[in-house]
Design a protein around this motif. Structure first.
Motif, PDB file in Angstrom:
ATOM      1  N   SER A  43     -14.599  -6.745   4.626  1.00 54.39           N
ATOM      2  CA  SER A  43     -14.486  -7.785   3.603  1.00 54.39           C
ATOM      3  C   SER A  43     -13.081  -8.381   3.598  1.00 54.39           C
ATOM      4  O   SER A  43     -12.884  -9.526   3.234  1.00 54.39           O
ATOM      5  CB  SER A  43     -14.834  -7.218   2.227  1.00 54.39           C
ATOM      6  OG  SER A  43     -13.820  -6.351   1.797  1.00 54.39           O
ATOM      7  N   ASP A  44     -12.099  -7.611   4.036  1.00 49.30           N
ATOM      8  CA  ASP A  44     -10.728  -8.131   3.987  1.00 49.30           C
ATOM      9  C   ASP A  44      -9.922  -7.567   5.145  1.00 49.30           C
ATOM     10  O   ASP A  44     -10.082  -6.412   5.531  1.00 49.30           O
ATOM     11  CB  ASP A  44     -10.056  -7.729   2.657  1.00 49.30           C
ATOM     12  CG  ASP A  44      -8.750  -8.457   2.419  1.00 49.30           C
ATOM     13  OD1 ASP A  44      -8.496  -9.477   3.100  1.00 49.30           O
ATOM     14  OD2 ASP A  44      -7.979  -8.022   1.536  1.00 49.30           O
ATOM     15  N   TRP A  80      -5.480 -17.911  -4.086  1.00 53.85           N
ATOM     16  CA  TRP A  80      -4.996 -17.457  -2.780  1.00 53.85           C
ATOM     17  C   TRP A  80      -3.843 -18.336  -2.288  1.00 53.85           C
ATOM     18  O   TRP A  80      -2.818 -17.849  -1.824  1.00 53.85           O
ATOM     19  CB  TRP A  80      -6.146 -17.455  -1.772  1.00 53.85           C
ATOM     20  CG  TRP A  80      -5.725 -16.995  -0.412  1.00 53.85           C
ATOM     21  CD1 TRP A  80      -5.659 -17.749   0.711  1.00 53.85           C
ATOM     22  CD2 TRP A  80      -5.280 -15.682  -0.051  1.00 53.85           C
ATOM     23  NE1 TRP A  80      -5.197 -16.988   1.761  1.00 53.85           N
ATOM     24  CE2 TRP A  80      -4.954 -15.715   1.321  1.00 53.85           C
ATOM     25  CE3 TRP A  80      -5.116 -14.491  -0.757  1.00 53.85           C
ATOM     26  CZ2 TRP A  80      -4.478 -14.603   2.006  1.00 53.85           C
ATOM     27  CZ3 TRP A  80      -4.648 -13.386  -0.075  1.00 53.85           C
ATOM     28  CH2 TRP A  80      -4.331 -13.446   1.285  1.00 53.85           C
ATOM     29  N   ARG A 111       0.844  -1.214   0.000  1.00 51.93           N
ATOM     30  CA  ARG A 111       0.000   0.000   0.000  1.00 51.93           C
ATOM     31  C   ARG A 111       0.875   1.259   0.000  1.00 51.93           C
ATOM     32  O   ARG A 111       0.749   2.105   0.879  1.00 51.93           O
ATOM     33  CB  ARG A 111      -0.909   0.018   1.243  1.00 51.93           C
ATOM     34  CG  ARG A 111      -1.870  -1.165   1.347  1.00 51.93           C
ATOM     35  CD  ARG A 111      -2.966  -1.111   0.276  1.00 51.93           C
ATOM     36  NE  ARG A 111      -3.934  -2.180   0.479  1.00 51.93           N
ATOM     37  CZ  ARG A 111      -3.816  -3.390  -0.076  1.00 51.93           C
ATOM     38  NH1 ARG A 111      -2.788  -3.673  -0.852  1.00 51.93           N
ATOM     39  NH2 ARG A 111      -4.736  -4.313   0.155  1.00 51.93           N
ATOM     40  N   VAL A 128     -10.688 -13.513  -4.384  1.00 52.52           N
ATOM     41  CA  VAL A 128      -9.760 -14.376  -5.120  1.00 52.52           C
ATOM     42  C   VAL A 128     -10.209 -15.826  -4.974  1.00 52.52           C
ATOM     43  O   VAL A 128     -10.764 -16.210  -3.939  1.00 52.52           O
ATOM     44  CB  VAL A 128      -8.324 -14.225  -4.564  1.00 52.52           C
ATOM     45  CG1 VAL A 128      -7.320 -14.967  -5.402  1.00 52.52           C
ATOM     46  CG2 VAL A 128      -7.965 -12.754  -4.464  1.00 52.52           C
ATOM     47  N   SER A 129      -9.952 -16.650  -5.986  1.00 53.71           N
ATOM     48  CA  SER A 129     -10.299 -18.073  -5.888  1.00 53.71           C
ATOM     49  C   SER A 129      -9.406 -18.737  -4.854  1.00 53.71           C
ATOM     50  O   SER A 129      -8.325 -18.236  -4.545  1.00 53.71           O
ATOM     51  CB  SER A 129     -10.099 -18.750  -7.243  1.00 53.71           C
ATOM     52  OG  SER A 129      -8.715 -18.818  -7.539  1.00 53.71           O
ATOM     53  N   ASP A 130      -9.869 -19.877  -4.326  1.00 51.54           N
ATOM     54  CA  ASP A 130      -9.061 -20.605  -3.337  1.00 51.54           C
ATOM     55  C   ASP A 130      -7.684 -20.906  -3.897  1.00 51.54           C
ATOM     56  O   ASP A 130      -6.669 -20.720  -3.246  1.00 51.54           O
ATOM     57  CB  ASP A 130      -9.753 -21.923  -2.958  1.00 51.54           C
ATOM     58  CG  ASP A 130     -11.002 -21.661  -2.126  1.00 51.54           C
ATOM     59  OD1 ASP A 130     -11.231 -20.494  -1.778  1.00 51.54           O
ATOM     60  OD2 ASP A 130     -11.723 -22.644  -1.839  1.00 51.54           O
ATOM     61  N   PRO A 173      -3.355  -9.667  -3.443  1.00 49.96           N
ATOM     62  CA  PRO A 173      -4.598  -9.251  -4.087  1.00 49.96           C
ATOM     63  C   PRO A 173      -5.222  -8.066  -3.336  1.00 49.96           C
ATOM     64  O   PRO A 173      -5.192  -8.032  -2.105  1.00 49.96           O
ATOM     65  CB  PRO A 173      -5.486 -10.492  -3.974  1.00 49.96           C
ATOM     66  CG  PRO A 173      -4.540 -11.629  -3.816  1.00 49.96           C
ATOM     67  CD  PRO A 173      -3.335 -11.092  -3.106  1.00 49.96           C
ATOM     68  N   GLU A 174      -5.781  -7.141  -4.079  1.00 44.61           N
ATOM     69  CA  GLU A 174      -6.355  -5.933  -3.482  1.00 44.61           C
ATOM     70  C   GLU A 174      -7.408  -6.309  -2.425  1.00 44.61           C
ATOM     71  O   GLU A 174      -7.414  -5.776  -1.337  1.00 44.61           O
ATOM     72  CB  GLU A 174      -6.984  -5.083  -4.591  1.00 44.61           C
ATOM     73  CG  GLU A 174      -7.294  -3.658  -4.186  1.00 44.61           C
ATOM     74  CD  GLU A 174      -6.037  -2.834  -3.863  1.00 44.61           C
ATOM     75  OE1 GLU A 174      -6.121  -1.975  -2.984  1.00 44.61           O
ATOM     76  OE2 GLU A 174      -4.987  -3.078  -4.486  1.00 44.61           O
ATOM     77  N   ASP A 175      -8.261  -7.257  -2.747  1.00 44.23           N
ATOM     78  CA  ASP A 175      -9.253  -7.751  -1.787  1.00 44.23           C
ATOM     79  C   ASP A 175      -9.209  -9.277  -1.814  1.00 44.23           C
ATOM     80  O   ASP A 175      -9.616  -9.900  -2.794  1.00 44.23           O
ATOM     81  CB  ASP A 175     -10.660  -7.245  -2.168  1.00 44.23           C
ATOM     82  CG  ASP A 175     -11.697  -7.660  -1.122  1.00 44.23           C
ATOM     83  OD1 ASP A 175     -11.391  -8.555  -0.291  1.00 44.23           O
ATOM     84  OD2 ASP A 175     -12.799  -7.091  -1.139  1.00 44.23           O
ATOM     85  N   ALA A 176      -8.669  -9.853  -0.726  1.00 46.80           N
ATOM     86  CA  ALA A 176      -8.442 -11.296  -0.701  1.00 46.80           C
ATOM     87  C   ALA A 176      -9.745 -12.086  -0.784  1.00 46.80           C
ATOM     88  O   ALA A 176      -9.742 -13.247  -1.168  1.00 46.80           O
ATOM     89  CB  ALA A 176      -7.686 -11.675   0.569  1.00 46.80           C
ATOM     90  N   SER A 177     -10.890 -11.460  -0.435  1.00 43.83           N
ATOM     91  CA  SER A 177     -12.136 -12.215  -0.385  1.00 43.83           C
ATOM     92  C   SER A 177     -12.664 -12.556  -1.787  1.00 43.83           C
ATOM     93  O   SER A 177     -13.496 -13.434  -1.919  1.00 43.83           O
ATOM     94  CB  SER A 177     -13.195 -11.424   0.394  1.00 43.83           C
ATOM     95  OG  SER A 177     -13.479 -10.226  -0.293  1.00 43.83           O
ATOM     96  N   ARG A 225      -8.694 -14.473   4.932  1.00 40.50           N
ATOM     97  CA  ARG A 225      -8.946 -15.486   3.911  1.00 40.50           C
ATOM     98  C   ARG A 225      -8.380 -16.845   4.335  1.00 40.50           C
ATOM     99  O   ARG A 225      -9.020 -17.887   4.175  1.00 40.50           O
ATOM    100  CB  ARG A 225      -8.292 -15.024   2.591  1.00 40.50           C
ATOM    101  CG  ARG A 225      -8.591 -15.908   1.415  1.00 40.50           C
ATOM    102  CD  ARG A 225     -10.072 -15.867   1.130  1.00 40.50           C
ATOM    103  NE  ARG A 225     -10.503 -17.015   0.385  1.00 40.50           N
ATOM    104  CZ  ARG A 225     -10.516 -17.071  -0.949  1.00 40.50           C
ATOM    105  NH1 ARG A 225     -10.144 -16.030  -1.652  1.00 40.50           N
ATOM    106  NH2 ARG A 225     -10.907 -18.157  -1.559  1.00 40.50           N
TER     107      ARG A 225
END
Lengths: 974, 86
Positions: free
Chosen positions: A865-866, B39, A726, B34-36, B28-32, A871
């Motif tokens: 969300s993140d 990731w 970032r 991305v595919s498993d 990734p900008e937003d990990a949620s 994840r």
């Protein structure tokens, strides 16, 4: 000296100064300028010790660091093992003894191994001692292995040290080539360092007669060295062995002390250009009995005669396959050594034979005779006729091995030259070059020319102009050598040594080949050939030759093994230098250390090199009693704790809240001003990195705290994320650890103490609630008070400037006297935390747990969300595999404290564990032991009985919640 | 021991720096979203070649700059460095 071998004149020695020393308890006399080896030879001591494996008699074979035969050790104060006598300058009162023999080298009980030799081939311990069990034989084999004994104590005087030095050109070796290169460099004005392992510069010139620029060789050396010393831009390091060549021309060198009272010094030399002028080592010749005392390298015989005026024998037989041995003949005959014959393996005469000397061509020595000293050699002539020749010295010249250790360490290529039968460097890298014999230029004229060229090239590479002025010397013919790797030696290969130091014979090499080893690296490791202290300098190429002949392969294809550092043995002390203990890793202290120590605190390291009080025992108290008293004070009245080492960071900028939202699993962007929140930080692989409380000081400003041990790791973690992922975010993180330091007052009476200190901050219950922060004056000092709690009690963390901490502390102790305020240490802190079920890094957070496992699923934000780790946690938990979860344990015997780390197994049986005890302490306030554990599916098992298995016993315990003291948390919110 | 050229401080000894791994692809900008597989790939496949590799170093005991450099893992040769932001 009665049986002296000292010549009446000549030599670079001082005949006026006698030096007394002992060898194996007997007194001898040498001269100033002698090495231990030359002094022993002058006293007719050829037999020095016994060999590594077979305890064969061994003598001095060379005059340099290639010595494969003779090792000695020092006795008494400067005890040191496995020293090469040729490298040791003789000193008054030196006490030297033989290695690997008992009671003496003349009569050695271990010599029985010679009879067992047929049973001890290469790799014998892989085969012989397999049944019933190697472990039965290991102690015996280990005791028999090795040479000199390990010194029992550190050397008595002096200290090791390390120095750094930068230069433009580093020349390794001050022989003819190195001195020439350095002289040219000196004229250029560049910074030159020339390092030489010998006591005086000159290299091979010290050991032979030569003329350079119409001066005797040694005079030219003296004059050149004096000029170099006089130049401001040149530094000459004597006694300095360059033992490693690392990346980007970093060289490590060990300098031996020149005065008593000093010990070894290690140099870290960084050079823009490196010139390797390390010379060449004469090669052994392989035939049965080539290790007998009295068998020497021809150049070394010449060296002893010329440099030390010592005659190693009376009647010499020269055995050679190249041109250089002939050059030694005049010096040897002048010294009164009778030349019995020159045996040349080459069928045709290659050079003009010396008149009056018997030359035998196309012949070879097939065996030597004599017991502890060679008495004769059996020659096989070209036509097969055998002839016994009497001699007490066999001088071998099997050709030359350029010393390419440093070149090889720098991963530079090496090729085989058939004309000269040598492995030579292939010039490639711009910043490293070889010169002189190391570059394969054998002979003085070639070495001088090569040194001049290398010097000029290095200067040009440094961007300066140079002219390569080549010193003149008597012309020489081109060097030739016929390859000769070993005698046919039918049936007697087991006495033909390819590695004298490690007792590896030609038979061992053939055995390795028969057993399927092909690569030179494998043969080396299986037979240990070339692995001794001498690194097989004299024998390695013979091994390559033997493999080439046996397998009909090319020398080039087989190649040489990669050299590794060190080039020659280096003591650990010199590598370490002055860096040891607290110098290497200093402890960190808060300003209160003095106060703590004066109050009898037991101090120890508690993470991140912080030296902190463990507990404060009063007279006669045990640790257990002290901890109970300190914990009782916090629970019932008031205690004070120095929380300064806690990691503290300012996070400032437009995106500060956004950053904390990303770093922590819960939300910080909605945190109201002056309020704090506990957060857990994960790495992106979903494991807990750290935890701590952050306060909001402004719209765009937070005060973040981390655990003490992890402060540096968290800082790096955040910086890396910001800079790499970032870079556009506008936020700065600044380390404030120890900028503010604190006294944390904790206990039911804490509020009264803070009030007694005098403050303008409103301490009223509704006005300054739990998890808020206030700024103001406390005890007349500017302060920040935060209401966090690490103990589960009402707490005020009073932060002041570091320089004010001692003053604050004294005031707190004064103000608390009426309440019996008690300073507490890390031990008590741990007990209080375990009672509350608070996480400890390294205990509950062990690199496998996530917040759900610790019963803190609520901290994993569903709204964001993140965030880092989200994840991975969800991916892992989706598999539904049962996890180990945090629980409390109440032992069946309330007094029993469980060893931390003890496993929980089903029924206490010897089975796969179902959990582990992460913490267990005696809790005075609960009246029982309190323990935490990670247990398979633990939260669903409250009330169950589980079993802890230790080596001594099986304990029973009931599964409980993880918080044993004040589960509602009313006390810390009060 | 390497000599690393910091874009701000010039050539400095390796001991001033901390190695921070090979330069991996950006997170990734937003990990949620991305595919498993994507990731796991991001997490577990850092570059590890024999030869030149791009690495991240931190001038920790110096100016604290984050540096991207290219190092040959065979020869240790270091190609010019630059700040990670550039």
């Amino acid at each position: 000296m009665k049986r002296g071998n000292r010549l009446p004149d000549g030599g670079l020695i001082d005949r006026e100064r006698q030096i007394n020393f002992t060898f194996n308890g007997r007194s001898f006399t040498g001269l100033a300028g002698d090495s231990v080896a030359s002094a022993l030879l002058a006293n007719d001591r050829m037999l020095i010790g016994r060999s590594f494996k077979y305890h064969r008699p061994r003598g001095i074979m060379s005059a340099g660091y290639e010595e494969p035969g003779a090792l000695v050790e020092f006795e008494a104060g400067s005890a040191s093992g496995n020293e090469i006598p040729a490298l040791l300058p003789l000193r008054e009162g030196m006490r030297v003894k033989s290695v690997n023999c008992w009671p003496s080298p003349e009569f050695d009980l271990g010599g029985v191994n010679q009879l067992l030799a047929p049973l001890l081939p290469a790799g014998f311990y892989y085969k012989t001692f397999m049944r019933p069990d190697w472990a039965l034989f290991e102690p015996w084999v280990r005791r028999a292995a090795g040479l000199a004994a390990v010194p029992r104590a550190a050397p008595e005087e002096g200290a090791y040290e390390t120095r750094n030095l930068n230069c433009d050109i580093l020349v390794v070796g001050a022989g003819a080539a190195g001195l020439t290169a350095a002289s040219i460099g000196a004229a250029s004005g560049l910074r030159i360092v020339i390092a030489d392992m010998d006591r005086q510069p000159g290299g091979a010139l010290l050991g032979c007669e030569a003329w350079i620029e119409e001066l005797p060789g040694t005079d030219w050396v003296r004059k050149t060295a004096a000029e170099l010393k006089a130049a401001d831009n040149v530094r000459l390091l004597r006694n300095t062995l360059v033992w490693a060549c690392r990346e980007q021309n970093l060289l490590m060198a060990r300098q031996n002390p020149e005065r008593s009272g000093e010990r070894e010094r290690n140099w870290r030399l960084r050079a823009r250009q490196l010139i390797i002028a390390t010379g060449a080592v004469e090669r052994m010749m392989v035939f049965p009995g080539n290790d007998r005392p009295g068998v020497m390298l021809a150049s070394s015989v010449r060296n002893y005669v010329h440099r030390y005026a010592v005659r190693p024998g009376r009647r010499a037989l020269i055995f050679t396959c190249n041109d250089t041995a002939n050059e030694a003949v005049p010096a040897l005959t002048n010294a009164g050594i009778e030349i019995a014959a020159i045996v040349d393996t080459r069928p045709e005469p290659q050079s003009v034979p010396t008149s009056g000397i018997r030359h035998i061509h196309g012949a070879a020595i097939t065996r030597t005779s004599g017991r502890k000293r060679v008495r004769g050699a059996l020659i096989r002539h070209a036509n097969g006729r055998m002839e016994q020749i009497e001699c007490d010295l066999v001088a071998l010249s099997g050709g030359w091995n350029p010393s390419l250790q440093l070149w090889s360490q720098a991963r530079q290529p090496i090729t085989y030259n058939h004309r000269t039968s040598m492995f030579v460097p292939v010039a490639k890298a711009a910043a490293i070059r070889c010169a002189g014999a190391a570059d394969g230029c054998i002979g003085l004229a070639a070495a001088l020319r090569s040194g001049a060229m290398a010097g000029a090239a290095a200067i040009k590479a440094c961007g300066c102009r140079a002219s390569a002025a080549i010193p003149e010397c008597s012309p020489q013919t081109r060097y030739n050598a016929g390859p000769w790797w070993h005698d046919e030696a039918p049936g007697r290969a087991q006495n033909a040594f390819v590695d004298v130091m490690n007792d590896v014979t030609l038979a061992d090499i053939h055995l390795a080949l028969r057993e399927g080893y092909r690569s030179i690296e494998h043969v080396k490791r299986y037979t240990t050939a070339g692995m001794g202290l001498d690194q097989g300098r004299t024998g390695n190429v013979n091994i390559v030759g033997a493999i080439a002949e046996a397998t009909a392969a090319d020398m080039e294809t087989i190649g040489v093994t990669t050299f590794r550092s060190p080039v020659a043995p280096v003591s650990f002390g010199s590598i370490q230098g002055t860096r040891e203990g607290s110098v290497l890793l200093p402890y960190r202290h808060t300003p209160l250390t003095e106060w703590n120590v004066s109050r009898g605190a037991v101090m120890y390291e508690a993470g991140a090199r912080w030296r902190r009080p463990g507990y404060f025992p009063q007279s006669g108290e045990s640790m257990h009693q002290a901890v109970n008293r300190e914990a009782g004070a916090v629970r019932n009245s008031v205690g004070v704790y120095d929380g300064s080492p806690l990691g503290t960071f300012a996070v400032k900028g437009r995106d500060a809240a956004r950053l904390l939202d990303m770093l922590y699993t819960n939300r910080f962007s909605d945190l109201p001003l002056h309020q704090g929140r506990y957060g857990i930080m994960l790495t992106d692989d979903g494991l807990i990195l750290d935890d701590g409380v952050s306060f909001r000081l402004g719209e765009c400003e937070f005060l973040m705290s981390t655990s003490t041990a992890n402060a540096a790791r968290v800082y790096r973690h955040v910086q890396k994320f910001l800079h790499l992922e970032r870079p556009d975010w506008q936020v700065w993180m600044t380390d404030l650890t120890c900028q503010w330091m604190n006294a944390t007052i904790c206990g039911p009476a804490a509020r009264e103490i803070v009030a007694a200190l005098g403050t303008d901050i409103d301490l009223g219950r509704g006005k300054f609630p739990f998890m808020t922060i206030r700024e103001g004056m406390v005890a007349g000092l500017p302060a920040r008070i935060s209401r966090v709690s690490f103990t589960g009690e009402l707490s005020f963390e009073i932060n002041v400037r570091a320089r004010d901490l001692c003053q604050l502390w004294e005031r707190v102790i004064d103000a608390g006297k009426a309440y019996g305020i008690t300073p507490i240490g890390s031990e008590t802190n741990h007990v209080l935390r375990v009672e509350k079920g608070f996480l400890s890094l390294g205990h509950e957070v062990d690199g496998t747990t996530d917040p759900y496992d610790l019963g803190m699923g609520w901290i994993m934000s569903k709204k964001k969300s993140d965030f880092l780790g989200k994840r991975s946690v969800s991916l892992r938990r989706r598999r539904g595999v049962p996890r180990r979860e945090l629980v409390g344990l109440a032992t069946a015997d309330p007094a029993q404290v469980i060893p931390e780390g003890a496993p929980l197994t089903p029924g206490g049986r010897r089975e796969k564990s179902e959990g582990v005890v992460t913490a267990s302490v005696w809790s005075e306030c609960c009246g029982r032991s309190v323990s935490l554990a990670l247990l398979q599916d633990g939260r669903a098992r409250h009330g169950e009985t589980v079993h802890i298995r230790t080596p001594e016993e099986v304990m029973e315990a009931r599964v409980t919640g993880s918080c044993a003291w004040d589960p509602q948390g009313t006390r810390m919110r009060s | 021991m390497l000599v690393i050229t910091c874009p701000f401080c010039g050539p400095r000894d390796e001991r001033e720096f901390e190695y921070c791994g090979p330069a991996a692809p950006p997170r990734p900008e937003d990990a949620s979203v991305v595919s498993d597989r994507g990731w796991v790939e991001y997490l577990t496949s850092p570059p590890n070649p024999v030869g030149p590799v791009e690495e991240i170093w931190w001038h920790k005991r110096g100016c604290e700059a984050w540096i991207r450099l290219c190092r040959d893992t065979v020869t240790h040769e270091i190609l010019p460095t630059r700040e990670v932001r550039k």
